[in-house]
Design an enzyme around this catalytic site. Sequence first.
Site, PDB file in Angstrom:
ATOM      1  N   LYS A 173       6.999  10.134   4.564  1.00  0.00           N
ATOM      2  CA  LYS A 173       5.936  10.275   3.566  1.00  0.00           C
ATOM      3  C   LYS A 173       4.653   9.664   4.117  1.00  0.00           C
ATOM      4  O   LYS A 173       4.534   8.443   4.258  1.00  0.00           O
ATOM      5  CB  LYS A 173       6.285   9.543   2.263  1.00  0.00           C
ATOM      6  CG  LYS A 173       5.269   9.866   1.163  1.00  0.00           C
ATOM      7  CD  LYS A 173       5.234   8.855   0.052  1.00  0.00           C
ATOM      8  CE  LYS A 173       4.241   7.742   0.267  1.00  0.00           C
ATOM      9  NZ  LYS A 173       2.842   8.163   0.346  1.00  0.00           N
ATOM     10  N   GLY A 204       3.037  12.988  -1.052  1.00  0.00           N
ATOM     11  CA  GLY A 204       3.010  12.499  -2.429  1.00  0.00           C
ATOM     12  C   GLY A 204       2.630  11.041  -2.494  1.00  0.00           C
ATOM     13  O   GLY A 204       2.283  10.404  -1.488  1.00  0.00           O
ATOM     14  N   GLY A 206       3.025   6.886  -3.476  1.00  0.00           N
ATOM     15  CA  GLY A 206       4.029   5.843  -3.299  1.00  0.00           C
ATOM     16  C   GLY A 206       4.892   5.704  -4.536  1.00  0.00           C
ATOM     17  O   GLY A 206       6.110   5.526  -4.446  1.00  0.00           O
ATOM     18  N   VAL A 209       7.108   9.591  -4.587  1.00  0.00           N
ATOM     19  CA  VAL A 209       7.874   9.937  -3.377  1.00  0.00           C
ATOM     20  C   VAL A 209       8.346   8.668  -2.644  1.00  0.00           C
ATOM     21  O   VAL A 209       9.495   8.589  -2.196  1.00  0.00           O
ATOM     22  CB  VAL A 209       7.028  10.847  -2.454  1.00  0.00           C
ATOM     23  CG1 VAL A 209       7.753  11.108  -1.140  1.00  0.00           C
ATOM     24  CG2 VAL A 209       6.733  12.156  -3.158  1.00  0.00           C
ATOM     25  N   GLU A 248       6.382  -3.711   8.116  1.00  0.00           N
ATOM     26  CA  GLU A 248       5.189  -4.059   8.915  1.00  0.00           C
ATOM     27  C   GLU A 248       4.044  -4.161   7.914  1.00  0.00           C
ATOM     28  O   GLU A 248       3.558  -3.141   7.433  1.00  0.00           O
ATOM     29  CB  GLU A 248       4.893  -2.969   9.950  1.00  0.00           C
ATOM     30  CG  GLU A 248       6.053  -2.601  10.858  1.00  0.00           C
ATOM     31  CD  GLU A 248       6.396  -3.680  11.875  1.00  0.00           C
ATOM     32  OE1 GLU A 248       5.539  -4.544  12.134  1.00  0.00           O
ATOM     33  OE2 GLU A 248       7.527  -3.664  12.381  1.00  0.00           O
ATOM     34  N   CYS A 282      -4.580  -3.796  10.640  1.00  0.00           N
ATOM     35  CA  CYS A 282      -3.672  -4.888  10.219  1.00  0.00           C
ATOM     36  C   CYS A 282      -3.765  -6.073  11.173  1.00  0.00           C
ATOM     37  O   CYS A 282      -3.702  -7.219  10.763  1.00  0.00           O
ATOM     38  CB  CYS A 282      -2.245  -4.385  10.134  1.00  0.00           C
ATOM     39  SG  CYS A 282      -1.689  -3.653  11.685  1.00  0.00           S
ATOM     40  N   GLU A 382      -6.376 -10.581   2.412  1.00  0.00           N
ATOM     41  CA  GLU A 382      -6.677  -9.494   3.333  1.00  0.00           C
ATOM     42  C   GLU A 382      -7.779  -8.629   2.717  1.00  0.00           C
ATOM     43  O   GLU A 382      -7.563  -7.966   1.702  1.00  0.00           O
ATOM     44  CB  GLU A 382      -5.424  -8.659   3.578  1.00  0.00           C
ATOM     45  CG  GLU A 382      -5.619  -7.659   4.686  1.00  0.00           C
ATOM     46  CD  GLU A 382      -4.381  -6.795   4.919  1.00  0.00           C
ATOM     47  OE1 GLU A 382      -3.806  -6.310   3.932  1.00  0.00           O
ATOM     48  OE2 GLU A 382      -4.018  -6.604   6.088  1.00  0.00           O
TER      49      GLU A 382
END
Length: 474
Positions: A173, A204, A206, A209, A248, A282, A382
């Site tokens: 996905k 789709g 989160g 899907v 991750e 990230c 973040e």
Amino acid sequence: MTTYPHTVTGHWIGGETVAGSAGTLAVVNPATGDVVAETPAGTAADVDRAVAAARAAFPAWSATTPAHRADVLRRLGAGLAARTEEIASAITAEMGSPITMSRTAQVGFPAAVIDSFAGLADGFAWTEEIGNSLVVREPIGVVGAITPWNFPLQQIVSKLAPALLAGNTMVFKPSENAPLTARILAEVAAEAGVPAGVFNVVYGTGAVVGEAISAHPDIDMISFTGSTRAGQRIAAVASATVKRVALELGGKGANIILDDADLPKAVTTGLAMAFSNGGQVCGAWPRMLVPAARQDEVVALAVGAARQYTVGDPTDEATRVGPMASEAHRRKVVGYIERGIADGARLVFGGPDRPAELTDGAYVQPTIFADVDPTSAIAQEEIFGPVLTIIPYADEEEAVSIANGTSYGLTSGVFGAPEHALAVARRLRVGQVDVNAGRWNPLAPFGGYKQSGNGREFGRLGLEEFLETKSIQR
Ligand code: NAD
């Protein structure tokens, strides 16, 4: 029906396009606000279909040799490289990555990652003798992969290459904000010899899907890259079926500049690691930790270097910072800049206003704060935008404690005399540290400590993540 430049007409299941059953999702170009594509809005039933296709393809694919799978991967890498321009322009249109970066990092890194995995097939210990046991490394089964929007192709290739090399099949996905390269990847994979059903794509959200993949009893592993918040939810949902979950997640990297560092190099490299891809990385280093006595010098260098970061149209080759990936994300980043000012940090570059002459689009000004309190929100959370926080420290003990003092632990940089910097690097609670701008190594494991995750991607350790281990005593 409107036809958009990049419209995706269906999911990719069992080697063919399968129409979605429940409406569509729009993909918006953040530089213009225009809709550039629609994708199906997938459902749990679409996930069921994709899992059935992946399950059916597993026996034959897992029975092929690693050498065969490595050859397929090599062809896949070459196929992606051949479509660089198309992939780069799709990524720039969907999430605003400057076009030069789209061509180099967004397409170049995945090609390098595929090559590095293909090269591992030969020397890897697929079986091992331990006493009277034959220890066999086998594919896990069906892998569910869920990825973010910041490096859309790189994130899935970092999972696809080791997962397929190991002999698994996949249900993928992509991010609903940046789904356009998934279809290109599926086509190139099919041309490279990935059999129907081995790699499936369901588009789709989160919430629909992603949750269905995490919960699915016939998916054996989830490999997730994205925010810590979504990772926490995925781990909770996946726990009911005790599947393996590799996470991750987010980061808040620190660049520690020691008193014996090459200051101009440390500051310009550090700024690049804060502003690259608009800070939507990230592994970025949004915190710059500097000896208090040298903060003024650092600020002057950083502000001088920041002037080179031209903000604007991401299709223009001169642009170094494009828009944020969406208007919602722009608002979040601006909110943090306002919060930094309200919390008393010293604004030395940029600010919350739109960049001059960019009245439309999800643009923010690259921004630098000095005298930042390491416990304040802009130093702890973040932001995922081009916002550098310069944090002065009194001594090295304090520098290490500030660097380690967030809930994240993904990446860091250290600049200083080589042995000195290495000693400090060893004290950092993060999965990857670059000393004096050490080069990217696609074979080195990458992943987080603490709330930055529990997985490792790339190289031998990245391959092992997608393998089960069986001991046979005889
Ligand atoms: P996000 O967590 O909002 O979304 C990532 C993916 O997860 C998307 O595909 C989304 O649809 C899906 N998702 C969201 N909620 C879900 C749920 N409940 N169940 C299943 N799937 C769900 O992240 P984002 O905004 O797309 O990306 C930015 C984040 O990704 C940042 O936090 C960044 O640090 C992180 N990231 C981490 C790495 C790494 O290697 N550690 C790399 C890139 C980005």
